[in-house]
Write a protein that holds these residues in place. Structure first.
Motif, PDB file in Angstrom:
ATOM      1  N   PHE A  61       0.826  -1.323  -0.046  1.00  0.00           N
ATOM      2  CA  PHE A  61      -0.119  -0.054   0.041  1.00  0.00           C
ATOM      3  C   PHE A  61       0.827   1.258   0.154  1.00  0.00           C
ATOM      4  N   ILE A  62       1.811   1.180   0.867  1.00  0.00           N
ATOM      5  CA  ILE A  62       2.601   2.742   1.159  1.00  0.00           C
ATOM      6  C   ILE A  62       3.448   2.747  -0.050  1.00  0.00           C
ATOM      7  N   GLN A  63       4.060   1.913  -0.645  1.00  0.00           N
ATOM      8  CA  GLN A  63       4.975   1.940  -1.847  1.00  0.00           C
ATOM      9  C   GLN A  63       4.016   2.457  -3.026  1.00  0.00           C
ATOM     10  N   ASN A  64       2.979   1.820  -3.231  1.00  0.00           N
ATOM     11  CA  ASN A  64       2.042   2.098  -4.438  1.00  0.00           C
ATOM     12  C   ASN A  64       1.745   3.531  -3.928  1.00  0.00           C
ATOM     13  N   PHE A  65       1.346   3.947  -2.918  1.00  0.00           N
ATOM     14  CA  PHE A  65       0.826   5.076  -2.699  1.00  0.00           C
ATOM     15  C   PHE A  65       1.859   6.343  -2.807  1.00  0.00           C
ATOM     16  N   LEU A  66       2.986   6.098  -2.471  1.00  0.00           N
ATOM     17  CA  LEU A  66       4.199   7.051  -2.817  1.00  0.00           C
ATOM     18  C   LEU A  66       4.383   7.279  -4.350  1.00  0.00           C
ATOM     19  N   ASP A  67       4.519   6.167  -4.762  1.00  0.00           N
ATOM     20  CA  ASP A  67       4.656   6.010  -6.335  1.00  0.00           C
ATOM     21  C   ASP A  67       3.525   6.997  -7.146  1.00  0.00           C
ATOM     22  N   LYS A  68       2.401   6.526  -6.732  1.00  0.00           N
ATOM     23  CA  LYS A  68       1.139   7.449  -7.324  1.00  0.00           C
ATOM     24  C   LYS A  68       1.513   9.071  -7.166  1.00  0.00           C
ATOM     25  N   LEU A  69       1.708   9.230  -5.762  1.00  0.00           N
ATOM     26  CA  LEU A  69       2.040  10.556  -5.459  1.00  0.00           C
ATOM     27  C   LEU A  69       3.002  11.387  -6.124  1.00  0.00           C
ATOM     28  N   LYS A  70       3.952  10.801  -6.366  1.00  0.00           N
ATOM     29  CA  LYS A  70       5.184  11.515  -7.246  1.00  0.00           C
ATOM     30  C   LYS A  70       4.761  11.534  -8.691  1.00  0.00           C
ATOM     31  N   HIS A  71       3.962  10.343  -9.247  1.00  0.00           N
ATOM     32  CA  HIS A  71       3.882  10.384 -10.697  1.00  0.00           C
ATOM     33  C   HIS A  71       2.701  11.490 -11.004  1.00  0.00           C
TER      34      HIS A  71
END
Length: 455
Positions: A61-71
């Protein structure tokens, strides 16, 4: 335990616009409104969210969330490219000139930080006062806007709590005011949510920012400042010991204040926020035990966009604000009623017309100044900052509506009051009040004030 030892910065990187534009290869000039902000702090505002439950795999969850935020941040910076730049000073000695502008090309971009904190949401929201640990939710601690020469103009910090996530944004106040800040935040949320639905690139946005700076007729966009060294206009302000507490006012309570203020002034023109500001002004003046013959002021930040002729669009990205104030002796303020104080503020706001804005700009261009924070407040001043009209709770990043808005230590001083929309909406308002410990204790016992507060 509210110890900073529970806080850990895990990673950081830089994010750039996903592709350059022709405009982003040019310098971004600064207006008088922008330059005046060089010696104050960055804007620091953020949103606290609950983590989704149940979480099957926290790490995923947290890794996907951070990736989506940066993108999505990269996509958002495409529309707000000045935020990925740096301030640059250009000096010459023959003839003498000193100019500051934004270089959007020679920069690493916006900063993105991921941190963790072993606390729960309740540890942040339950204490009576805003806990000092909230200051760790923001980068650029105590940085002033002139530091944007070497620091990113935008820094995003995502702090993971045990049961929540805080998204903190530190934005250089030379680049944007509160209206522009929340337009950026709203656009980032809009792009994030669109990408979650499968739109990867070039997401259409509702409010396209207007990045071209507005200058008065005849004004050279590259303003020559009457300085030779930064020490001539930069000052560092250290706030005294303060208590910070959030007071909630329901829509019903504010409606009563508005009705009372208008009735006492025999008018229908006083607004809800002017009525609430008058209550705060009177109550804090009482709490401070200001000598009756001393003058006291209530300052309000005003958005100039709608006052201009023709008006600037709300999407104008930059600073377009000034302060107006009501002024009275403590005796006048406290011996008269709420309506008297509210009418003072109403007149101050109403008289801030296009003519008044242009007069400020004319005087500034004749004698450029940079606000000194230590001179912006006097001992008996109340400053109403931010606005409950900003769309704060409309921002969602896959976790539903935020549970709270909080700000960092930036621009804190005795008598500073930050306004937020109430969580339940409908015209409710939250005020974050900063006062000396003695004055805050007295405010908490002030009958007029506490009767309007909804616990």
């Amino acid at each position: 335990m509210m110890s900073s030892r529970a806080f850990r910065r895990v990673s950081e990187c830089f994010v750039k616009p996903h592709r350059p534009t022709e405009e982003s290869n040019q310098m971004c000039y600064l207006t008088p409104w922008d330059i005046a902000m060089l010696s104050v702090h960055y804007i620091q505002k953020g949103l606290l969210f609950k983590k989704p439950t149940p979480l099957v795999n926290h790490q995923v969850f947290i890794q996907n969330f951070l990736d989506k935020l940066k993108h999505s941040l990269s996509q958002t910076l495409f529309h707000f490219y000045p935020l990925s730049g740096r301030l640059v000073t250009h000096k010459t000695h023959d003839p003498h000139s000193y100019s500051i502008f934004v270089d959007c090309t020679n920069s690493d971009g916006a900063k993105f930080i991921y941190a963790t904190l072993d606390l729960n949401i309740s540890d942040i929201l339950s204490p009576v006062d805003v806990p000092p640990i909230v200051q760790s939710f923001f980068d650029h601690h105590k940085a002033i806007n002139h530091d944007g020469h070497t620091m990113p103009l935008l820094s995003i910090q995502v702090t993971e709590l045990l049961d929540g996530v805080f998204i903190g944004c530190s934005m250089n106040h030379v680049i944007a005011d509160g209206t522009a800040f929340w337009n950026f935040f709203n656009t980032w949320s809009e792009i994030f949510n669109a990408q979650a639905k499968g739109h990867e690139y070039d997401v259409p946005i509702s409010h396209q920012p207007i990045l071209k700076r507005w200058f008065p007729d005849g004004c050279n966009p590259l303003i020559n400042l009457p300085f030779k060294h930064r020490e001539e206009f930069i000052s560092i302000f250290e706030a005294p010991k303060l208590r910070e507490r959030i007071f909630h006012f329901s829509a019903e309570s504010i409606a009563k204040l508005k009705a009372k203020a208008n009735s006492e002034s025999n008018t229908t023109k006083i607004s809800s926020f002017q009525s609430l500001s008058a209550l705060v002004w009177r109550s804090i003046t009482r709490a401070r035990r200001v000598p009756h013959d001393e003058r006291t002021r209530c300052k309000l930040f005003t958005n100039n966009r709608t006052r201009m002729e023709p008006p600037l669009a709300q999407e104008y990205f930059g600073n377009s604000l000034n302060t107006v104030s009501g002024d009275a002796t403590a005796r006048e303020l406290l011996e008269n009623d709420l309506g008297w104080a509210a009418w003072k503020l109403h007149l101050a706001v109403t008289n801030h017309s296009h003519k008044a804005v242009m007069q400020w700009l004319k005087e500034w261009l004749q004698s450029p100044l940079v606000y000194r924070f230590d001179r912006f407040f006097d001992p008996f001043c109340v400053m109403m900052a931010s606005s409950p009209r900003f769309n704060m709770y409309g921002n969602e990043f896959g976790m539903g509506k935020a549970v709270a808005v909080r700000c960092g230590c930036a621009n804190r001083s005795d008598g500073e009051v930050t306004s937020y929309p109430g969580h339940e909406g409908g015209g409710s308002i939250d005020l974050e009040v900063c006062l000396s410990p003695d004055a805050m204790s007295a405010l908490e016992l002030d009958e007029e004030f506490m009767n309007a507060v909804c616990n």
